[in-house]
Design an enzyme around this catalytic site. Structure first.
Site, PDB file in Angstrom:
ATOM      1  N   HIS A 126      20.897  54.433  21.082  1.00  0.00           N
ATOM      2  CA  HIS A 126      20.828  54.567  19.330  1.00  0.00           C
ATOM      3  C   HIS A 126      21.896  53.273  19.454  1.00  0.00           C
ATOM      4  O   HIS A 126      21.899  52.629  20.581  1.00  0.00           O
ATOM      5  CB  HIS A 126      21.398  56.098  19.686  1.00  0.00           C
ATOM      6  CG  HIS A 126      21.987  56.096  21.152  1.00  0.00           C
ATOM      7  ND1 HIS A 126      23.668  55.495  21.211  1.00  0.00           N
ATOM      8  CD2 HIS A 126      22.556  57.450  21.825  1.00  0.00           C
ATOM      9  CE1 HIS A 126      23.762  56.054  22.417  1.00  0.00           C
ATOM     10  NE2 HIS A 126      23.866  56.859  22.781  1.00  0.00           N
ATOM     11  N   HIS A 181      23.870  52.400  22.985  1.00  0.00           N
ATOM     12  CA  HIS A 181      22.978  51.381  23.423  1.00  0.00           C
ATOM     13  C   HIS A 181      22.919  50.132  22.603  1.00  0.00           C
ATOM     14  O   HIS A 181      23.004  48.857  23.630  1.00  0.00           O
ATOM     15  CB  HIS A 181      22.067  51.859  24.008  1.00  0.00           C
ATOM     16  CG  HIS A 181      21.312  53.577  24.652  1.00  0.00           C
ATOM     17  ND1 HIS A 181      21.239  53.994  23.965  1.00  0.00           N
ATOM     18  CD2 HIS A 181      21.739  53.634  25.853  1.00  0.00           C
ATOM     19  CE1 HIS A 181      21.782  55.597  24.542  1.00  0.00           C
ATOM     20  NE2 HIS A 181      21.454  55.119  25.515  1.00  0.00           N
ATOM     21  N   GLN A 240      19.934  62.413  38.233  1.00  0.00           N
ATOM     22  CA  GLN A 240      20.988  62.520  38.341  1.00  0.00           C
ATOM     23  C   GLN A 240      20.955  63.953  37.894  1.00  0.00           C
ATOM     24  O   GLN A 240      22.205  64.429  36.839  1.00  0.00           O
ATOM     25  CB  GLN A 240      21.417  61.792  37.700  1.00  0.00           C
ATOM     26  CG  GLN A 240      20.499  60.875  36.423  1.00  0.00           C
ATOM     27  CD  GLN A 240      21.179  59.971  35.272  1.00  0.00           C
ATOM     28  OE1 GLN A 240      21.492  58.609  36.172  1.00  0.00           O
ATOM     29  NE2 GLN A 240      22.110  59.965  34.731  1.00  0.00           N
ATOM     30  N   GLY A 257      28.322  52.209  28.659  1.00  0.00           N
ATOM     31  CA  GLY A 257      29.575  52.974  26.908  1.00  0.00           C
ATOM     32  C   GLY A 257      30.859  53.737  28.050  1.00  0.00           C
ATOM     33  O   GLY A 257      30.515  54.565  28.802  1.00  0.00           O
ATOM     34  N   LYS A 305      31.695  56.498  27.027  1.00  0.00           N
ATOM     35  CA  LYS A 305      31.457  57.881  25.798  1.00  0.00           C
ATOM     36  C   LYS A 305      31.516  58.392  27.478  1.00  0.00           C
ATOM     37  O   LYS A 305      31.823  59.651  27.605  1.00  0.00           O
ATOM     38  CB  LYS A 305      30.119  58.090  24.993  1.00  0.00           C
ATOM     39  CG  LYS A 305      30.198  59.432  24.806  1.00  0.00           C
ATOM     40  CD  LYS A 305      29.233  60.215  24.415  1.00  0.00           C
ATOM     41  CE  LYS A 305      28.307  59.566  25.377  1.00  0.00           C
ATOM     42  NZ  LYS A 305      27.039  60.656  25.654  1.00  0.00           N
ATOM     43  N   ASP A 306      30.864  57.479  28.697  1.00  0.00           N
ATOM     44  CA  ASP A 306      29.951  58.123  29.616  1.00  0.00           C
ATOM     45  C   ASP A 306      31.120  57.647  30.817  1.00  0.00           C
ATOM     46  O   ASP A 306      31.490  57.004  31.541  1.00  0.00           O
ATOM     47  CB  ASP A 306      28.743  58.021  30.653  1.00  0.00           C
ATOM     48  CG  ASP A 306      28.313  58.711  29.420  1.00  0.00           C
ATOM     49  OD1 ASP A 306      27.947  60.052  29.232  1.00  0.00           O
ATOM     50  OD2 ASP A 306      27.358  58.137  28.974  1.00  0.00           O
ATOM     51  N   GLN A 337      31.392  58.668  33.867  1.00  0.00           N
ATOM     52  CA  GLN A 337      30.463  56.842  35.240  1.00  0.00           C
ATOM     53  C   GLN A 337      30.858  56.062  35.178  1.00  0.00           C
ATOM     54  O   GLN A 337      30.680  55.293  36.097  1.00  0.00           O
ATOM     55  CB  GLN A 337      29.559  57.745  33.861  1.00  0.00           C
ATOM     56  CG  GLN A 337      28.243  56.712  34.750  1.00  0.00           C
ATOM     57  CD  GLN A 337      27.096  57.155  33.534  1.00  0.00           C
ATOM     58  OE1 GLN A 337      25.694  57.554  33.776  1.00  0.00           O
ATOM     59  NE2 GLN A 337      27.124  55.727  32.903  1.00  0.00           N
TER      60      GLN A 337
END
Lengths: 281, 281
Positions: free
Chosen positions: A35, A38, A62, A148, A150-151, A154
């Protein structure tokens, strides 16, 4: 022409040749079904590096038992078109058996950070992430890798791993890309029904509301959590997994809000798990 | 002149420059207090590679509580002389804080293999080994790394890690170097009293006896273990930690001996833990 590589050996050889030619490699690891989030990472890599490598690998390690590994959306030919348009140079697209052959036994994990927030609800998840990213870094040999925000957890964990293990890879974390109505872009948004999709933006609205409250002087993380819960629960179909008010580096809970603060939310909307976050300064 | 480097950044830069010049790096990771076993690894690296790097680092992460971290023998100036004589090019000699700064959190572990043999008596030991070796590989960037077969399980685990994580480092495992009377060389031999040192060669004698028994047709691993126990116990001061008759790759116990077989022994002689092994073909 974009080049698609499926073998680890070929990817390693190519990366070595690129490095020997004195060129820099920008790397965007993905699970595909791309999307605009990315694509924004690919664009940044395109600006900053000579060669842009994007990996597409839905990493079984994961996903927990009962999670959405099997139904995770996949569409390689669509991804390939998007990556050609974004001017990526190489797609590394290995099979599961190529990455985890029989007898595979090695894990990389980052203690403390991996057990909090999403790690508490998804045990083993971040160990799967750090293991695959360590492998991908060794194969692709990037100068910079793009993730990103958003994570959020991570990228915190991957930065820690890269630094702790002296990987020599710069980790660049870029802002979350959102739909017009504020919903954070995610491959998992494809799971949402029409009604769920209509209600999903309340997640980001609740984060923006939390931001306002904090800016207006609210110091209690309990008050922030209540406000977010109340707003999200005003829409049907939500189950809250966690609402965290944390230090953005250690991911430790904050009782009293001071300095930079991560407000992170994970919810189930129907059967779909969605996450989002903001950092309040 | 041999070059001593204490900073990770400097070592990384130097390794990058060596690689860019198209030269190969042979690497011998050690905990110092070098003996002829280490030197044989350095000699092999010297023959096979353009640049030879030896690291000296007593890795706290691979010692358990109550183990000999504090008293582990150290003598850098002696080591440096030996390495100059062996024509190594670079000694990488970092401080503990350089390798494990405050907030360090990342671990590399190889499941299954790390819990057997020495891993059963020394929980966490091999996780410490794989973590430090992963870091050293990222810093030194060797083409080939050299390990001794005296630490048989260690080289099995490191080979697995390097392959699983696609590290691109060739692992070369070289034969155990022994004193004239057969005792496997080890920095820990320095702990032995005169009497203990006199009795220590019974370990290797018991392995040679096991070899004879197997060659003469004994198939029962229980019989082999008994014979080794009996021979070692004929000398005073020994406590047996384990005697393993195993597959040399999976390290799984063998009940019946067939094909290549690892016979590995760990004993305490007084307070000193000693290990040795042979592979019977």
């Amino acid at each position: 022409m974009i080049r698609v590589i499926r073998s680890i050996g070929q990817m390693k050889d190519l990366s070595l040749r690129i490095k020997k030619a004195g060129k820099t490699i920008g790397f965007v690891p993905t699970m595909g079904y791309l999307h605009d989030g990315h694509i924004s990472l690919v664009s940044m890599a395109r600006q900053a590096c000579d060669i842009v490598v994007v990996s597409i690998f839905v990493n079984p390690k994961q996903f927990g038992p009962g999670e959405d590994l099997k139904k995770y959306p996949r569409d390689f030919s669509r991804d390939k078109k998007l990556l050609m348009k974004a001017k990526a140079d190489i797609i590394f697209y290995p099979a599961v058996k190529e990455m985890y052959p029989d007898g595979y036994r090695t894990n990389v994990y980052v203690s403390d950070l991996s057990g909090k927030l999403c790690g508490a609800s998804r045990p083993g998840h971040f160990n799967g992430v750090t293991t695959i990213v360590a492998k991908l870094f060794n194969i692709v040999k990037p100068d910079t890798a793009y993730f990103g925000q958003k994570d959020f957890q991570q990228q915190v964990i991957i930065k820690k791993m890269a630094r702790d293990l002296n990987m020599g890879v710069k980790i660049s974390a870029l802002p979350t890309i959102r739909e017009r109505d504020g919903l954070a872009m995610s491959s998992r948004n494809a799971y949402l029904s029409k009604v769920e999709r209509k209600n999903a933006p309340v997640i980001y609205r609740s984060l923006k509301f939390a931001n306002q409250l904090i800016k207006s002087g609210v110091k209690s993380s309990t008050a922030i959590r209540s406000a977010i819960t109340k707003l999200i629960k005003s829409k049907p179909g939500f189950k809250i997994d966690y609402i965290a008010v944390s230090d953005p580096e250690t991911l430790e809970d904050k009782k009293t809000i001071n300095g930079r603060t991560l407000v992170a939310v994970a919810v189930y909307l129907g059967k779909t798990r969605l996450i989002d976050n903001i950092v309040v300064r």
